[in-house]
Scaffold this motif. Structure first.
Motif, PDB file in Angstrom:
ATOM      1  N   HIS A 148      37.430 156.101  45.089  1.00  0.00           N
ATOM      2  CA  HIS A 148      36.160 156.371  45.750  1.00  0.00           C
ATOM      3  C   HIS A 148      35.475 157.481  44.963  1.00  0.00           C
ATOM      4  N   GLY A 149      34.344 157.197  44.344  1.00  0.00           N
ATOM      5  CA  GLY A 149      33.640 158.259  43.647  1.00  0.00           C
ATOM      6  C   GLY A 149      32.796 157.755  42.491  1.00  0.00           C
ATOM      7  N   VAL A 150      32.315 158.701  41.711  1.00  0.00           N
ATOM      8  CA  VAL A 150      31.419 158.408  40.594  1.00  0.00           C
ATOM      9  C   VAL A 150      32.237 158.022  39.372  1.00  0.00           C
ATOM     10  N   VAL A 151      31.869 156.881  38.811  1.00  0.00           N
ATOM     11  CA  VAL A 151      32.462 156.414  37.559  1.00  0.00           C
ATOM     12  C   VAL A 151      31.294 156.064  36.653  1.00  0.00           C
ATOM     13  N   GLY A 152      31.102 156.859  35.588  1.00  0.00           N
ATOM     14  CA  GLY A 152      29.926 156.656  34.744  1.00  0.00           C
ATOM     15  C   GLY A 152      28.681 156.953  35.546  1.00  0.00           C
ATOM     16  N   GLY A 153      27.698 156.079  35.490  1.00  0.00           N
ATOM     17  CA  GLY A 153      26.460 156.259  36.246  1.00  0.00           C
ATOM     18  C   GLY A 153      26.463 155.505  37.554  1.00  0.00           C
ATOM     19  N   GLU A 154      27.651 155.118  38.026  1.00  0.00           N
ATOM     20  CA  GLU A 154      27.744 154.346  39.258  1.00  0.00           C
ATOM     21  C   GLU A 154      28.699 154.998  40.249  1.00  0.00           C
ATOM     22  N   PHE A 155      28.465 154.685  41.509  1.00  0.00           N
ATOM     23  CA  PHE A 155      29.400 155.068  42.559  1.00  0.00           C
ATOM     24  C   PHE A 155      30.200 153.824  42.875  1.00  0.00           C
ATOM     25  N   SER A 156      31.523 153.951  42.899  1.00  0.00           N
ATOM     26  CA  SER A 156      32.352 152.790  43.222  1.00  0.00           C
ATOM     27  C   SER A 156      33.342 153.151  44.319  1.00  0.00           C
ATOM     28  N   ARG A 157      33.730 152.111  45.030  1.00  0.00           N
ATOM     29  CA  ARG A 157      34.703 152.270  46.119  1.00  0.00           C
ATOM     30  C   ARG A 157      35.600 151.050  46.101  1.00  0.00           C
TER      31      ARG A 157
ATOM     32  N   GLU B 266      30.165 148.545  44.093  1.00  0.00           N
ATOM     33  CA  GLU B 266      29.598 149.388  43.036  1.00  0.00           C
ATOM     34  C   GLU B 266      28.075 149.401  43.148  1.00  0.00           C
ATOM     35  N   THR B 267      27.484 150.590  42.980  1.00  0.00           N
ATOM     36  CA  THR B 267      26.033 150.707  42.942  1.00  0.00           C
ATOM     37  C   THR B 267      25.650 151.877  42.042  1.00  0.00           C
ATOM     38  N   LYS B 268      24.465 151.805  41.476  1.00  0.00           N
ATOM     39  CA  LYS B 268      23.960 152.900  40.641  1.00  0.00           C
ATOM     40  C   LYS B 268      23.694 154.120  41.519  1.00  0.00           C
ATOM     41  N   LEU B 269      23.835 155.282  40.935  1.00  0.00           N
ATOM     42  CA  LEU B 269      23.592 156.521  41.677  1.00  0.00           C
ATOM     43  C   LEU B 269      22.144 156.610  42.158  1.00  0.00           C
ATOM     44  N   SER B 270      21.246 155.906  41.493  1.00  0.00           N
ATOM     45  CA  SER B 270      19.835 155.931  41.882  1.00  0.00           C
ATOM     46  C   SER B 270      19.535 155.038  43.085  1.00  0.00           C
TER      47      SER B 270
ATOM     48  N   ILE C 215      19.748 154.884  46.427  1.00  0.00           N
ATOM     49  CA  ILE C 215      19.980 155.842  47.509  1.00  0.00           C
ATOM     50  C   ILE C 215      20.513 155.186  48.789  1.00  0.00           C
ATOM     51  N   LYS C 216      19.968 154.043  49.184  1.00  0.00           N
ATOM     52  CA  LYS C 216      20.396 153.410  50.436  1.00  0.00           C
ATOM     53  C   LYS C 216      21.845 152.925  50.343  1.00  0.00           C
ATOM     54  N   PHE C 217      22.181 152.245  49.235  1.00  0.00           N
ATOM     55  CA  PHE C 217      23.555 151.765  49.087  1.00  0.00           C
ATOM     56  C   PHE C 217      24.520 152.913  48.829  1.00  0.00           C
ATOM     57  N   LEU C 218      24.069 153.923  48.116  1.00  0.00           N
ATOM     58  CA  LEU C 218      24.902 155.099  47.891  1.00  0.00           C
ATOM     59  C   LEU C 218      25.251 155.752  49.236  1.00  0.00           C
ATOM     60  N   ASP C 219      24.271 155.831  50.122  1.00  0.00           N
ATOM     61  CA  ASP C 219      24.507 156.394  51.455  1.00  0.00           C
ATOM     62  C   ASP C 219      25.527 155.551  52.232  1.00  0.00           C
ATOM     63  N   ILE C 220      25.392 154.226  52.155  1.00  0.00           N
ATOM     64  CA  ILE C 220      26.339 153.339  52.848  1.00  0.00           C
ATOM     65  C   ILE C 220      27.755 153.573  52.325  1.00  0.00           C
ATOM     66  N   LEU C 221      27.908 153.611  51.004  1.00  0.00           N
ATOM     67  CA  LEU C 221      29.249 153.753  50.416  1.00  0.00           C
ATOM     68  C   LEU C 221      29.844 155.139  50.646  1.00  0.00           C
ATOM     69  N   GLN C 222      29.028 156.150  50.678  1.00  0.00           N
ATOM     70  CA  GLN C 222      29.543 157.499  50.873  1.00  0.00           C
ATOM     71  C   GLN C 222      29.840 157.810  52.336  1.00  0.00           C
ATOM     72  N   ASN C 223      29.293 157.038  53.257  1.00  0.00           N
ATOM     73  CA  ASN C 223      29.466 157.326  54.680  1.00  0.00           C
ATOM     74  C   ASN C 223      30.311 156.292  55.399  1.00  0.00           C
ATOM     75  N   VAL C 224      31.181 155.609  54.669  1.00  0.00           N
ATOM     76  CA  VAL C 224      31.996 154.574  55.290  1.00  0.00           C
ATOM     77  C   VAL C 224      33.003 155.144  56.278  1.00  0.00           C
ATOM     78  N   GLY C 225      33.291 156.423  56.191  1.00  0.00           N
ATOM     79  CA  GLY C 225      34.173 157.036  57.179  1.00  0.00           C
ATOM     80  C   GLY C 225      33.522 157.081  58.552  1.00  0.00           C
ATOM     81  N   ILE C 226      32.198 157.060  58.553  1.00  0.00           N
ATOM     82  CA  ILE C 226      31.442 157.101  59.800  1.00  0.00           C
ATOM     83  C   ILE C 226      31.070 155.681  60.240  1.00  0.00           C
TER      84      ILE C 226
END
Length: 153
Positions: free
Chosen positions: A31-40, A57-61, A63-74
């Motif tokens: 779970h985290g940043v790999v290159g210019g992407e966030f992957s889980r 996987e989604t690009k760091l830019s 924002i909506k998908f990055l929020d979904i992937l980073q908040n999966v604990g919620i």
């Protein structure tokens, strides 16, 4: 239901697993940043049997998908992706087999090797889109899914 029929259902796999068993869970492997992407990367279990690896996987830019992937604990990813009125659509699904040797994500490869999974395995790749953002979901089917399909379908 066989694996191809399972993969041809483009709804939430988590929701489907919940209808089969009260005992389903997932374990985050990476779970985290790999290159210019966030992957889980997660492994999904039904009745304590590993049935699928899911790599989002989604690009760091994005924002909506990055929020979904980073908040999966919620909020679980499937709840967000398949929520009514979310505006998120699944496009370009591909269903087939992939040779484990050709998988580019090293953590995915390592998990498969450690669990004695090799050769051709079933696989689904989908893009989820909202506005101009894209998230890719790669789902690798583990041998345990065959047992679960026999038991619950």
């Amino acid at each position: 239901m066989d694996v191809m029929e399972f993969l041809a259902d483009y709804g939430s796999t988590t929701k489907l697993f919940k209808t089969w068993s009260d005992e389903h869970s997932l374990e985050v492997i990476e779970h985290g940043v790999v290159g210019g992407e966030f992957s889980r990367l997660v492994v999904i279990f039904v009745d304590k049997i590993p049935v699928m690896l899911g790599l989002s996987e989604t690009k760091l830019s994005n924002i909506k998908f990055l929020d979904i992937l980073q908040n999966v604990g919620i909020t679980p990813i499937g709840v967000s992706l398949f929520a009514p009125n979310s505006g998120i659509k699944r496009i370009n699904p591909f269903i087939g087999k992939i040779d484990t040797k050709t998988i580019s994500n090293q953590t995915t490869k390592n998990y498969l090797v450690q669990n004695n999974v090799s050769g051709m395995i079933y696989y689904r790749r989908s893009n989820f889109v909202i506005d101009d953002e894209i998230m890719t979901l790669k789902e690798f089917i583990l041998p345990g899914l065959n047992d679960i399909l026999k038991q619950y379908t």
